[in-house]
Design a protein around this motif. Structure first.
Motif, mmCIF file in Angstrom:
data_model
loop_
_atom_site.group_PDB
_atom_site.id
_atom_site.type_symbol
_atom_site.label_atom_id
_atom_site.label_comp_id
_atom_site.label_asym_id
_atom_site.label_seq_id
_atom_site.Cartn_x
_atom_site.Cartn_y
_atom_site.Cartn_z
ATOM 1 N N GLN A 24 36.030 64.328 46.459
ATOM 2 C CA GLN A 24 36.504 65.460 47.319
ATOM 3 C C GLN A 24 35.675 66.812 46.984
ATOM 4 N N GLU A 25 35.544 67.052 45.864
ATOM 5 C CA GLU A 25 34.693 68.283 45.487
ATOM 6 C C GLU A 25 33.177 68.501 46.002
ATOM 7 N N SER A 26 32.752 67.173 45.665
ATOM 8 C CA SER A 26 31.059 67.128 45.639
ATOM 9 C C SER A 26 30.432 66.043 46.278
ATOM 10 N N ALA A 27 31.585 65.014 46.971
ATOM 11 C CA ALA A 27 30.890 63.753 47.188
ATOM 12 C C ALA A 27 30.297 63.004 46.143
ATOM 13 N N LEU A 28 30.496 63.209 44.713
ATOM 14 C CA LEU A 28 29.955 62.828 43.685
ATOM 15 C C LEU A 28 28.495 63.111 43.585
ATOM 16 N N ARG A 29 28.204 64.173 43.895
ATOM 17 C CA ARG A 29 26.744 64.959 43.891
ATOM 18 C C ARG A 29 26.764 66.191 42.983
ATOM 19 N N ASN A 30 25.961 66.065 42.276
ATOM 20 C CA ASN A 30 25.586 67.365 41.429
ATOM 21 C C ASN A 30 24.936 68.547 42.013
ATOM 22 N N ILE A 31 25.620 69.075 42.851
ATOM 23 C CA ILE A 31 25.253 70.240 43.911
ATOM 24 C C ILE A 31 25.274 71.691 43.193
ATOM 25 N N GLY A 32 24.170 72.288 43.550
ATOM 26 C CA GLY A 32 24.041 73.909 42.888
ATOM 27 C C GLY A 32 24.422 74.928 43.666
ATOM 28 N N HIS A 33 25.619 74.442 44.386
ATOM 29 C CA HIS A 33 26.089 75.553 45.160
ATOM 30 C C HIS A 33 27.731 75.321 45.643
ATOM 31 N N GLY A 34 28.248 76.153 46.523
ATOM 32 C CA GLY A 34 29.626 75.764 46.751
ATOM 33 C C GLY A 34 30.332 76.981 47.073
ATOM 34 N N ASP A 35 31.567 77.115 47.215
ATOM 35 C CA ASP A 35 32.446 78.279 47.871
ATOM 36 C C ASP A 35 32.301 79.398 46.564
ATOM 37 N N ALA A 42 48.216 65.685 40.333
ATOM 38 C CA ALA A 42 47.514 65.918 39.011
ATOM 39 C C ALA A 42 46.016 66.564 39.226
ATOM 40 N N ALA A 43 45.456 66.199 40.143
ATOM 41 C CA ALA A 43 44.080 66.810 40.450
ATOM 42 C C ALA A 43 44.268 68.257 40.857
ATOM 43 N N GLN A 44 45.238 68.584 41.667
ATOM 44 C CA GLN A 44 45.465 70.028 42.267
ATOM 45 C C GLN A 44 45.695 70.868 40.892
ATOM 46 N N ARG A 45 46.509 70.429 39.867
ATOM 47 C CA ARG A 45 46.890 71.288 38.737
ATOM 48 C C ARG A 45 45.809 71.521 37.905
ATOM 49 N N VAL A 46 44.668 70.806 38.149
ATOM 50 C CA VAL A 46 43.414 71.161 37.383
ATOM 51 C C VAL A 46 42.604 72.163 38.194
ATOM 52 N N GLN A 47 42.386 71.459 39.517
ATOM 53 C CA GLN A 47 41.594 72.402 40.421
ATOM 54 C C GLN A 47 41.979 73.577 40.871
ATOM 55 N N ARG A 48 43.367 73.690 41.168
ATOM 56 C CA ARG A 48 44.006 74.639 41.899
ATOM 57 C C ARG A 48 42.892 75.118 43.344
ATOM 58 N N SER A 49 42.692 74.239 44.081
ATOM 59 C CA SER A 49 42.208 73.938 45.140
ATOM 60 C C SER A 49 42.894 74.947 46.386
ATOM 61 N N GLY A 50 41.935 75.235 47.391
ATOM 62 C CA GLY A 50 42.713 75.752 48.731
ATOM 63 C C GLY A 50 42.982 74.631 49.445
ATOM 64 N N PHE A 51 42.715 73.439 49.218
ATOM 65 C CA PHE A 51 43.164 72.150 50.031
ATOM 66 C C PHE A 51 43.883 71.276 49.119
ATOM 67 N N PRO A 52 44.956 71.438 48.712
ATOM 68 C CA PRO A 52 45.594 70.792 47.479
ATOM 69 C C PRO A 52 45.825 69.258 47.697
ATOM 70 N N ASP A 53 46.014 68.874 49.192
ATOM 71 C CA ASP A 53 46.196 67.557 49.733
ATOM 72 C C ASP A 53 45.135 66.631 49.816
ATOM 73 N N ALA A 54 43.738 67.315 49.742
ATOM 74 C CA ALA A 54 42.694 66.725 50.130
ATOM 75 C C ALA A 54 42.300 65.483 49.184
ATOM 76 N N TYR A 55 42.822 65.510 47.882
ATOM 77 C CA TYR A 55 42.214 64.625 47.144
ATOM 78 C C TYR A 55 42.835 63.053 47.379
ATOM 79 N N ALA A 56 43.938 63.027 47.782
ATOM 80 C CA ALA A 56 44.759 61.811 48.125
ATOM 81 C C ALA A 56 43.716 60.720 48.897
#
Length: 334
Positions: free
Chosen positions: A93-104, A153-167
């Protein structure tokens, strides 16, 4: 009578010349990319279900390497497969499994971790083994995380603005976790051309990458009963299995059992298939030509989606390839 000026034809000739130059540059650029990547742009990796349901997931070599690293870091810590699934779904969800050097804002890397929020220095976060370790550090502190819905579980680690996106990534993550932890045998393959000899990296690069992801014990598990020192260079006449974690020519032989006598046959096979799948996932990056374990083998350039049966049992190297005590990794010729 005025004659047509010969210069009037130049724009046409210049246009044709420019068009031809563009085509040549495009072809040259393509060839350069193929040379630099070793054909990786045409390589795809596939993980399939161990059952007969036909479920499969395709991904790139870059994604395969990162998924294998995330899995290796988790299993080396002794974490359950559920933790691996949560981590892989989060990275999908966060990076499409790519080690990217940018983001929000200042988010970076596989898990889009933020230096300003205490996840580490930018250079550390851009190191996949570090980023995966930091994710697991936080995950294991979540009470009952293995029984929580994945997205919780993922959201409690990440605290994302899109908490349902991991499912939505859970099915693919579970498929990857089953293969990369070794629970599902012979279910991960990569297709494409073998690495060219001018780009071959050799056994030392494979050993360094293994240590990076699993730690030094992967070359000789603690308690393994072998003669000599693990760091000793094998003699040219030694068999490939003579030195655990060692290499002879283009071959790296990895011991699977720890020598402690407490591991069941199922645990040994699972460890073996994890190492074998790790090698296939890293084949493009490390220029691995063939991987063999437990009577099955994968060969670079194969277009099939299943591992093939290894040659009939014999003595020496072929006999070792059909056993479950070691994984054999053969690198491309240098």
């Amino acid at each position: 009578m005025l004659q047509p000026s010969p210069t009037r034809k130049k724009p046409g000739r210049l246009l044709r010349f420019a068009s031809a130059l563009v085509v040549l540059l495009a072809v040259a650029g393509y060839l350069v990319v193929q040379y630099v990547t070793g054909g990786a742009a045409r390589t795809r990796c596939t993980v399939v279900s161990a059952g007969d349901d036909g479920v499969r997931h395709e991904f790139t070599p870059e994604q395969a390497v990162n998924a294998a690293t995330i899995t290796a870091v988790g299993t080396t810590r002794g974490l359950p497969e559920r933790a691996i699934t949560i981590a892989l779904a989060t990275a999908l969800q966060e990076s499409a499994l790519r080690n990217i050097g940018h983001g929000d804002r200042d988010s970076l890397g596989l898990f889009q971790q933020r230096p300003s929020q205490g996840w580490g220095r930018p250079a550390q976060i851009m190191e996949p083994t570090y980023a995966a370790g930091r994710f697991y550090d936080h995950l294991v502190k979540v009470p009952g995380y293995t029984k929580l819905p994945l997205t919780v579980a993922a959201q409690r680690v990440q605290r994302s603005g899109f908490p349902d996106a991991y499912a939505k990534h859970e099915p693919d993550a579970a498929l990857l976790a089953a293969a990369l932890t070794g629970r599902s045998a012979a279910t991960l393959t990569c297709t494409g051309l073998p690495a060219t000899s001018t780009r071959a990296k050799g056994p030392d690069a494979v050993r360094a990458a293994l240590v990076r992801d699993f730690g030094r014990e992967v070359l000789q598990p603690a308690g393994a009963e072998v003669s000599g020192q693990a760091t000793a260079a094998p003699s040219p006449s030694a068999s490939p299995s003579a030195s655990p974690g060692g290499s002879v020519g283009r071959v790296v032989t990895l011991p699977v059992a720890g020598g402690r006598g407490a591991e069941s046959a199922a645990e040994v096979r699972r460890r073996g298939w994890q190492l074998a799948h790790w090698a296939v996932a890293n084949a493009s990056a490390l220029h691995i030509e063939r991987v063999a374990y437990a009577g099955r083998e994968w060969t670079a350039g194969s277009t099939g989606t299943r591992w093939r049966t290894a040659p009939a049992t014999g003595s020496g190297a072929q006999g070792a390839e059909r056993g479950t005590g070691s994984v054999r990794i053969i690198t491309a010729r240098q």
